[in-house]
Enzyme design. Structure first.
Site, PDB file in Angstrom:
ATOM      1  N   ARG A 520       0.718  -1.113  -0.149  1.00  0.00           N
ATOM      2  CA  ARG A 520       0.176   0.186   0.098  1.00  0.00           C
ATOM      3  C   ARG A 520       0.812   1.108  -0.084  1.00  0.00           C
ATOM      4  NH1 ARG A 520      -4.052   1.699   4.836  1.00  0.00           N
ATOM      5  NH2 ARG A 520      -5.667   3.161   3.672  1.00  0.00           N
ATOM      6  N   SER A 584       6.696  -4.415   8.119  1.00  0.00           N
ATOM      7  CA  SER A 584       6.019  -5.083   8.995  1.00  0.00           C
ATOM      8  C   SER A 584       6.803  -6.619   9.318  1.00  0.00           C
ATOM      9  CB  SER A 584       4.657  -5.619   8.848  1.00  0.00           C
ATOM     10  OG  SER A 584       4.020  -4.451   8.734  1.00  0.00           O
ATOM     11  N   ASP A 635       4.702  -2.306  11.702  1.00  0.00           N
ATOM     12  CA  ASP A 635       2.967  -1.787  11.636  1.00  0.00           C
ATOM     13  C   ASP A 635       2.489  -1.564  12.947  1.00  0.00           C
ATOM     14  OD1 ASP A 635       3.529  -4.516  12.217  1.00  0.00           O
ATOM     15  OD2 ASP A 635       2.046  -5.108  11.023  1.00  0.00           O
TER      16      ASP A 635
END
Length: 893
Positions: A520, A584, A635
């Site tokens: 993203r 992450s 994250d």
């Protein structure tokens, strides 16, 4: 032309309506059924008419319902279909009264169902022998109760002669013989054990007694499933087949035979007659053939064939179409659009080329057939409750009906229509229907067996959770200490994020978020006018499997290509913007913008990255893009910073999704790996590896170990594999497969789809676990995997899903409790007030949050914890970290 087509369609519609009208029952029809049922009840009770009565009213020699004082250990047998069940039942009385059951289910092959009686009872005794071996009770003499769900003429509680087989059984040399004596003879032939056969009961009696144990007003038992039957407590003075006038006795009505004397011929249709003629017992059980799950699909099939032959249904009228029309489960009303789509999908699976109109017609047929079944059962029940009321000379009466059976449990409207019909036809009776959780069928006994044999280790007490919390608290300390950090499983990685947003941040930033197959990119604008606002625009890019498992160069080139595409679409190619990178995976950070990958997780295996600074690798790939990587964050840190923007008390971030992890704000004086004693720094715990040193072996199960063995990183991330969304669905699948192999589920059948890893997904667990529609979802999901689950299978699967996800919530509550208790001690306050930011699909999609919150509050009672869901995800957090860093940098300058 249009008029002619309209006329033809109208004529077809009239023909369909006329066909279905024959199955519709008016109020007058239902009142007549009630009255005729009442006549047959009386005829069955009287000596002079019993032999010709269609409703046999068989005495059960059960004289009373439970009063709560019962206690002891018993063996129970349950024969009523293709599965045979053996149980040990432990009953405790008094204040802590309870019923515990241990059971095993055995299939009865078709050749034995339709073989000889001796073969059938030898098979039953062989199953008992296996169960006694399994329980270690071969030498224990126990009282035995035999649930035998077929019409029996009893002359005593332990004497029952089979009147006639039903439900597809045809074993020879049984009808007219005492089934208890046949069981005793089979036990003698095997000569391995001895049992004291105390009682033989019908499944309706078993259902009534089960519900009466919880509700003393329960005096009726109803089975509405494969078969249909009722029992109730009748006054002894009315039962002429048994001596004595005092007290009551439970009577097994065997109402499935109602109509065998032609008394309901006026409401039977030609479709009912076709079903009857094609059955194994032509002319028998006529009421059951209009009301039970074994026959409703066949009635629907006959109607569909008739409509097709008359050109009213389906486009192609060929023999193949008739062959493809199979039994269709009765569905919801035609107004439900979703159900229409389901109908069409079912018809396509059957090879039937259907139009939208075809789907509507099929749905109407199903609804009409199932509605009639529920109304007929309701009319029969109204006759029984009114009889009981009149027996007792009351104007009004409250009474409870215990119910079991798949039709009642799983059909979306059967129970409601049944209740409405009883209320309309017996207005002087207030009737409550209680679903038997244990019943005479497999339901709760199977569930209890699941808990005790398979999933007992997954049910964690608060004492166990407190112990896990203490273990995790110790691991936090080990990870922070320079001496023990190298061997600590919880790595406690410094993030160099030293504060949460204070509300003065502003600027235009890019955030990258890589943590799974979806990558993203966001543009985040933080501005100040009257108040601070955040505007975000984002795009998601797929990360193909070959890149996830390829080289690091290919992975970061892919990131760079996506970033270039995004900047072009945003028209910011010429702007020099600061970038925050949410990465992450476990990293050792040395600076806010320097981070070394320790190990890949979540199926990533890109080569040449582990041990490398991912910021350097990324900068190399994007050097032509004119952007500056200012911060790299995990994250969890992104989640904490996102929530911290809205609530400055937020000092913990948790991810509960595909993976799981947590971060929190630790005192710098406790972090040996970073210089300085003043202030705080966010620590990425990387708690997914908790237990990698064997610390959790006492609570890991055989299923957890199998999950680990089949993973890409065996021996690693053991805590994550017990609690995260990537693994929960697979845990449930492994449990289902093992239980099916041992005959506890799906009659021992397993499809290739269920055997395939990953086919049962975590989102399926979430759907099934939701109580209201969970059983329907279970049936649908398992059906898509090629299974044909029974109602009891669905109940068991729902319970398994609940236990597995409940364990996940409890374990995360224990580790979070360790963090919260540390924060409390750090602050030296008697009570902790803090906010936890949470993100992740498991937390969002599951009925998860309440469990987690309640368990945390039990484990850390001296705390006021606010749980704040991160609506914008960790990507916004990366931008916020960058904004904070930019603010601090510009202040220094």
């Amino acid at each position: 032309m249009v008029t002619a087509v309209a006329q033809r369609l109208a004529a077809q519609r009239r023909e369909i309506n006329d066909t279905l009208a024959r199955l519709s029952l008016s109020s007058e029809n239902l009142q007549q059924v009630k009255d005729k049922m009442r006549v047959e009840l009386e005829r069955g009770l009287r000596k002079d008419s019993h032999s010709t009565a269609s409703v046999k009213m068989l005495p059960s020699f059960v004289y009373r319902t439970p009063n709560g004082t019962e206690r002891g250990k018993y063996l129970a047998l349950d024969l009523g279909g293709t599965n045979f069940r053996v149980l040990v039942v432990k009953i405790r009385s008094g204040i802590r009264k309870s019923v515990r059951m241990y059971n095993k289910i055995y299939a009865i092959p078709l050749e034995i169902m339709q073989g000889t009686g001796e073969e059938l009872f030898d098979h039953i005794v062989q199953c008992i022998s296996d169960f006694l071996d399994y329980m270690g009770m071969k030498n224990t003499r126990l009282p035995l109760g035999f649930t035998f769900s077929f019409p029996c003429r009893q002359t005593g509680i332990d004497k029952g002669s089979l009147v006639s087989w039903t439900k597809g059984f045809k074993a020879t040399d049984c009808e007219g013989n005492d089934v208890v004596e046949m069981l005793r003879e089979a036990i003698k032939r095997r000569n391995e054990f001895d049992l004291d056969i105390v009682a033989v009961v019908n499944d309706t009696v078993g259902t009534m007694m089960t519900c009466a144990y919880e509700d003393p007003k329960c005096e009726i038992g109803l089975i509405a499933g494969t078969g249909s039957n009722v029992c109730y407590m009748e006054e002894m003075r009315n039962i002429e087949m048994v001596e004595g006038d005092e007290g009551q006795m439970c009577v097994n009505t065997e109402w499935g035979g109602f109509g065998e004397n032609d008394c309901i011929e006026d409401i039977r249709t030609r479709f009912d007659r076709e079903v009857d003629e094609g059955s194994l017992n032509n002319g028998k059980q006529r009421f059951e053939k209009m009301t039970s799950g074994m026959y409703l699909g066949e009635i629907v099939r006959q109607i569909l064939i008739d409509l097709t032959r008359r050109g009213l249904l389906f486009r192609v009228n060929t023999p193949q179409v008739y062959k493809n029309i199979k039994c269709v489960t009765p569905l919801s009303p035609p107004s439900d659009r979703l159900a229409l789509l389901q109908v069409r999908a079912i018809l396509q699976q059957l090879g039937l080329d259907s139009t939208c109109d075809d789907s509507i017609i099929v749905k109407e047929v199903c609804g009409t057939v199932s509605r009639r079944a529920a109304q007929l059962c309701g009319a029969g029940m109204a006759a029984i409750v009114d009889k009981i009321r009149e027996n007792r000379g009351r104007n009004q009466m409250n009474i409870t009906v215990g119910v079991d059976g798949t039709l009642y449990k799983l059909h979306p409207h059967f129970s409601r229509i049944l209740k409405d019909t009883v209320k309309a036809l017996a207005p002087q009776c207030d009737v409550e229907f209680v679903l038997s959780e244990d019943g005479s069928g497999k339901g709760a006994a199977l569930i209890t067996a699941v808990i005790d044999k398979y999933l007992y280790a997954m049910r964690l007490s608060d004492e166990t959770l407190m112990d896990i919390m203490k273990r995790f608290r110790r691991e936090l300390g080990n990870g922070l200490c320079s001496d023990t950090n190298p061997t600590a499983t919880v790595k406690m990685l410094p993030t160099f994020v030293r504060s949460i947003p204070d509300g003065s941040e502003k600027g235009d930033f890019i955030a990258l978020d890589l943590g799974g197959s979806a990558f993203r990119i966001l543009r985040v604008k933080v501005s100040h006018e009257k108040k601070q606002t955040v505007q975000m625009e984002s795009q998601i890019y797929d990360t193909p499997e070959d890149i996830i498992h390829g080289s690091g160069t290919r992975l970061f080139d892919h990131v760079a290509e996506c970033l270039g595409d995004f900047m072009e679409k945003q028209n910011i190619k010429d702007k020099k913007l600061s970038v925050g990178f949410t990465f992450s995976f476990p990293c050792a950070q040395t600076k806010l913008n320097e981070s070394y990958l320790l190990t890949w997780t979540k199926r990533f295996k890109a080569s040449g990255v582990e041990g490398m600074d991912i910021v350097t690798l990324l900068n190399k790939a994007i050097k032509k893009r004119g952007v500056d990587i200012m911060a790299v964050v995990n994250d969890t840190v992104g989640t904490m910073m996102t929530c911290g923007f809205d609530d400055q008390r937020c000092e913990v971030g948790i991810i509960i999704g595909t993976g799981t992890n947590a971060c929190y704000m630790e005192e710098l004086r406790h972090i040996d790996l970073v210089e300085g004693d003043e202030g705080r720094m966010c620590i990425n715990t990387e708690w997914g590896a908790f237990g990698d040193d064997g610390m959790l072996e006492d609570i890991r199960t055989e299923f957890d170990r199998e999950i680990d063995r089949g993973s890409l990183n065996p021996g690693k991330q053991l805590f994550e594999k017990m609690v995260s969304g990537m693994y929960i669905g697979e845990l449930v699948r492994l449990i289902l497969v093992k239980m099916a192999k041992e005959g506890f589920l799906f009659e021992g059948r397993i499809t290739p789809e269920l055997l395939t890893k990953g086919k049962f997904e975590t989102k399926h667990v979430s759907s099934i676990e939701k109580s209201k529609e969970g059983l329907t979802k279970a049936k649908d999901i398992l059906g898509r995997l090629g299974m044909e689950p029974s109602a009891d299978d669905c109940i068991a699967v729902q319970h398994i899903c609940t236990i597995v996800s409940h364990r996940s919530a409890n374990l995360i509550a224990a580790t979070l409790g360790g963090i919260l208790s540390r924060l409390k001690d750090n602050k030296g306050n008697p009570r902790l007030r803090t906010t936890v930011g949470i993100d992740g699909s498991l937390y969002k999609m599951h009925p998860y949050a309440r469990r987690l919150h309640k368990t945390v509050r039990r484990l850390v009672p001296e705390s006021d914890v606010r749980f704040l869901l991160s609506e914008s995800g960790s990507s916004k957090g990366a931008a916020m970290v960058t904004a904070v860093a930019y603010r601090l940098l510009t202040r220094v300058v």
